[in-house]
Design an enzyme around this catalytic site. Sequence first.
Site, PDB file in Angstrom:
ATOM      1  N   LYS A 261       0.838  -1.198   0.000  1.00 28.41           N
ATOM      2  CA  LYS A 261       0.000   0.000   0.000  1.00 28.41           C
ATOM      3  C   LYS A 261       0.874   1.250   0.000  1.00 28.41           C
ATOM      4  O   LYS A 261       1.717   1.431   0.872  1.00 28.41           O
ATOM      5  CB  LYS A 261      -0.902   0.002   1.247  1.00 28.41           C
ATOM      6  CG  LYS A 261      -1.647   1.315   1.493  1.00 28.41           C
ATOM      7  CD  LYS A 261      -2.567   1.245   2.715  1.00 28.41           C
ATOM      8  CE  LYS A 261      -3.151   2.612   3.052  1.00 28.41           C
ATOM      9  NZ  LYS A 261      -4.032   2.590   4.260  1.00 28.41           N
ATOM     10  N   ASP A 266      -2.626  10.248   3.896  1.00 32.32           N
ATOM     11  CA  ASP A 266      -4.016   9.836   4.095  1.00 32.32           C
ATOM     12  C   ASP A 266      -4.738  10.811   5.018  1.00 32.32           C
ATOM     13  O   ASP A 266      -4.607  10.746   6.236  1.00 32.32           O
ATOM     14  CB  ASP A 266      -4.038   8.412   4.692  1.00 32.32           C
ATOM     15  CG  ASP A 266      -5.456   7.886   4.878  1.00 32.32           C
ATOM     16  OD1 ASP A 266      -6.399   8.518   4.346  1.00 32.32           O
ATOM     17  OD2 ASP A 266      -5.608   6.843   5.541  1.00 32.32           O
ATOM     18  N   LYS A 273     -10.238  12.490   8.720  1.00 33.99           N
ATOM     19  CA  LYS A 273      -9.789  11.986  10.017  1.00 33.99           C
ATOM     20  C   LYS A 273      -9.999  13.029  11.100  1.00 33.99           C
ATOM     21  O   LYS A 273      -9.932  14.228  10.843  1.00 33.99           O
ATOM     22  CB  LYS A 273      -8.297  11.606   9.939  1.00 33.99           C
ATOM     23  CG  LYS A 273      -8.049  10.343   9.143  1.00 33.99           C
ATOM     24  CD  LYS A 273      -6.601   9.923   9.143  1.00 33.99           C
ATOM     25  CE  LYS A 273      -6.369   8.698   8.287  1.00 33.99           C
ATOM     26  NZ  LYS A 273      -7.025   7.476   8.811  1.00 33.99           N
ATOM     27  N   ASP A 285       1.736   6.390   5.502  1.00 31.73           N
ATOM     28  CA  ASP A 285       0.767   5.434   4.964  1.00 31.73           C
ATOM     29  C   ASP A 285       1.236   4.764   3.658  1.00 31.73           C
ATOM     30  O   ASP A 285       0.510   3.976   3.063  1.00 31.73           O
ATOM     31  CB  ASP A 285      -0.586   6.134   4.769  1.00 31.73           C
ATOM     32  CG  ASP A 285      -1.778   5.214   5.004  1.00 31.73           C
ATOM     33  OD1 ASP A 285      -1.589   4.161   5.637  1.00 31.73           O
ATOM     34  OD2 ASP A 285      -2.885   5.550   4.535  1.00 31.73           O
ATOM     35  N   ASP A 344     -12.161   6.902   3.967  1.00 35.10           N
ATOM     36  CA  ASP A 344     -10.941   6.652   4.747  1.00 35.10           C
ATOM     37  C   ASP A 344     -10.511   5.180   4.663  1.00 35.10           C
ATOM     38  O   ASP A 344      -9.413   4.824   5.083  1.00 35.10           O
ATOM     39  CB  ASP A 344     -11.164   7.067   6.203  1.00 35.10           C
ATOM     40  CG  ASP A 344      -9.868   7.298   6.958  1.00 35.10           C
ATOM     41  OD1 ASP A 344      -8.797   7.317   6.309  1.00 35.10           O
ATOM     42  OD2 ASP A 344      -9.927   7.454   8.189  1.00 35.10           O
ATOM     43  N   GLU A 346      -9.393   3.665   2.171  1.00 39.13           N
ATOM     44  CA  GLU A 346      -8.863   3.812   0.810  1.00 39.13           C
ATOM     45  C   GLU A 346      -7.796   2.782   0.479  1.00 39.13           C
ATOM     46  O   GLU A 346      -7.602   2.427  -0.677  1.00 39.13           O
ATOM     47  CB  GLU A 346      -8.298   5.234   0.626  1.00 39.13           C
ATOM     48  CG  GLU A 346      -6.861   5.463   1.120  1.00 39.13           C
ATOM     49  CD  GLU A 346      -6.664   5.248   2.614  1.00 39.13           C
ATOM     50  OE1 GLU A 346      -7.646   5.347   3.362  1.00 39.13           O
ATOM     51  OE2 GLU A 346      -5.523   4.970   3.035  1.00 39.13           O
ATOM     52  N   ARG A 348      -7.580  -0.433   1.068  1.00 42.52           N
ATOM     53  CA  ARG A 348      -8.106  -1.676   0.486  1.00 42.52           C
ATOM     54  C   ARG A 348      -8.548  -1.456  -0.963  1.00 42.52           C
ATOM     55  O   ARG A 348      -8.568  -2.401  -1.753  1.00 42.52           O
ATOM     56  CB  ARG A 348      -9.255  -2.213   1.355  1.00 42.52           C
ATOM     57  CG  ARG A 348     -10.442  -1.327   1.430  1.00 42.52           C
ATOM     58  CD  ARG A 348     -11.344  -1.649   2.607  1.00 42.52           C
ATOM     59  NE  ARG A 348     -10.771  -1.240   3.888  1.00 42.52           N
ATOM     60  CZ  ARG A 348     -11.356  -1.427   5.065  1.00 42.52           C
ATOM     61  NH1 ARG A 348     -12.527  -2.032   5.136  1.00 42.52           N
ATOM     62  NH2 ARG A 348     -10.770  -1.014   6.173  1.00 42.52           N
TER      63      ARG A 348
END
Length: 500
Positions: A261, A266, A273, A285, A344, A346, A348
């Site tokens: 990933k 993020d 968030k 991230d 959020d 994102e 996956r």
Amino acid sequence: MKITCRKKIAETFKKSALLIPVYKGINLSDEVVGEHLISAIEPILNGDDFIFEKGYTSSLFIELGNKMRRVYLVNVPKEPGEYREYMEIGYEFAKLIKKDRVSDFSVISLEDIYNDDKDLMHSKYFIEGVLAGSYQFLKYNTNPPSTTLEEIEIITSLPKQKKFVDQISSEILTTFENINILKDAVLTTSNELYPMSYAKMMEDMLPDNISMEVIANDELLNNKLECIYTVGKGSVNKPCLVKMHYQGAPNTKANIAIVGKGITFDTGGENIKSMASHMHFMKSDMTGAATMYAVIRSAAQLKLPVNIYAYLPLAENKVSSTSINPGDIITAASGKTIEIHNTDAEGRLVLADALFLATQTEPEVIIDIATLTGGVVVALGELMAGFFANRRFLAKSLEDTSFNISEDVWELPLYEHYEKHLKGTHADLQNIGLQTLSQGGTIFSALFLKQFVDNYPWIHLDIAGVGFTSSEHPWLGKGATGFGVRLLLEFIKKDYLQKQ
Ligand code: BES
Ligand code: MN
Ligand code: ZN
């Protein structure tokens, strides 16, 4: 940085300092340590004030050959213990000498201390701990400290030891060069490291024996990679997919696929968030992508006989007039439609496209690694990764490697009865399981990924906790830890090398 191994008497050491491993009741040998030094330190070790305690080091200056020389007496277990203990000792020692501005040192080999040359690994883990602990990130520091570690010299009387250290040192240095590249990338801030700039950084450091392709922005749509495109479309820093191929075993089609990933920042997107989520940590991230880059780069530099495909989806998850609206439906590379219930979740989404691509070379195994869920930190804390596997033998093998290498993992279940909650209202899937995000969130994320790996053997590692720590990991450190590189390299070496 150099690792050397010499047969000599410790008291003649030329480096800035000497490390002597000690424990209560130790009998130091004249041949290894030298008479002068022994007569200087024996009264200290036998005196009442010496502290024989795990984690305790005495730092002394001793007169040797008319000079005051720096000597550290470092506590080690009385009997050869678990490897991780030596990694921890090395890590702590590296921090100590950083403070003392020591740039090279000699160390009496642990195997000499234990007078046992059957298992030479204690020295290896000690060295790895030192390398982990000596990492410094000074890029943005306008007044950087001047000391960096330049040499570790192992002093031994055992012929086998010298052979062993000479053999493993280049491999250890290559691995840590790549772990340090990973850490630099994770710590580099998002104003400098964004999808296209990160792809360029990786290309600039690419070894000749890896080929690399970048599918950028609109090209993603032409390649049906709508998930990666969509996650990144809210940012002016456009998304891309980095594909790499290392062909270390040209005589066979057998290959493995690795996926990481790479969210360079993020914010959460429209489901932004909260304050409590420490958004500034979210520059980390992309740790998964950085980890897999380190793995394939190490494998290529070490010329391992294995074929590896790497897929690194890179995107910045931002809030803007072009970002995803919750509820939007998109089509993944596999053809499945997905309702985005929470922007959020994102990671996956970008992994869905990358994992589907990974199935296309019919790999023996697909391994992905990601800072995927806060839930895994709630469940396991920051010292271990959660993992999922769709084959028992994979889980077992990863656990064995994990224990040996001292990078801890804990298996979580791909619990099939939760799968129904991933069905979308109008699409095939939705990207979160239950609206109450705190229930089994890590499991839902893994079950979501499972929809894209067909039935290929697959391991998913969630390193949201251990990949980037807020408190110090005892031998991998604070902040970017480099977790996963040693683990996955060892895992690949153990089970996937091809006969040449
Ligand atoms: N990147 C985060 C996960 C994360 C959290 C990493 C904390 C490191 C530390 C991920 O994209 C995320 O936001 N996950 C959400 C998913 C949820 C919305 C279903 C989470 O875990 O809260
Ligand atoms: Mn997120
Ligand atoms: Zn994320």
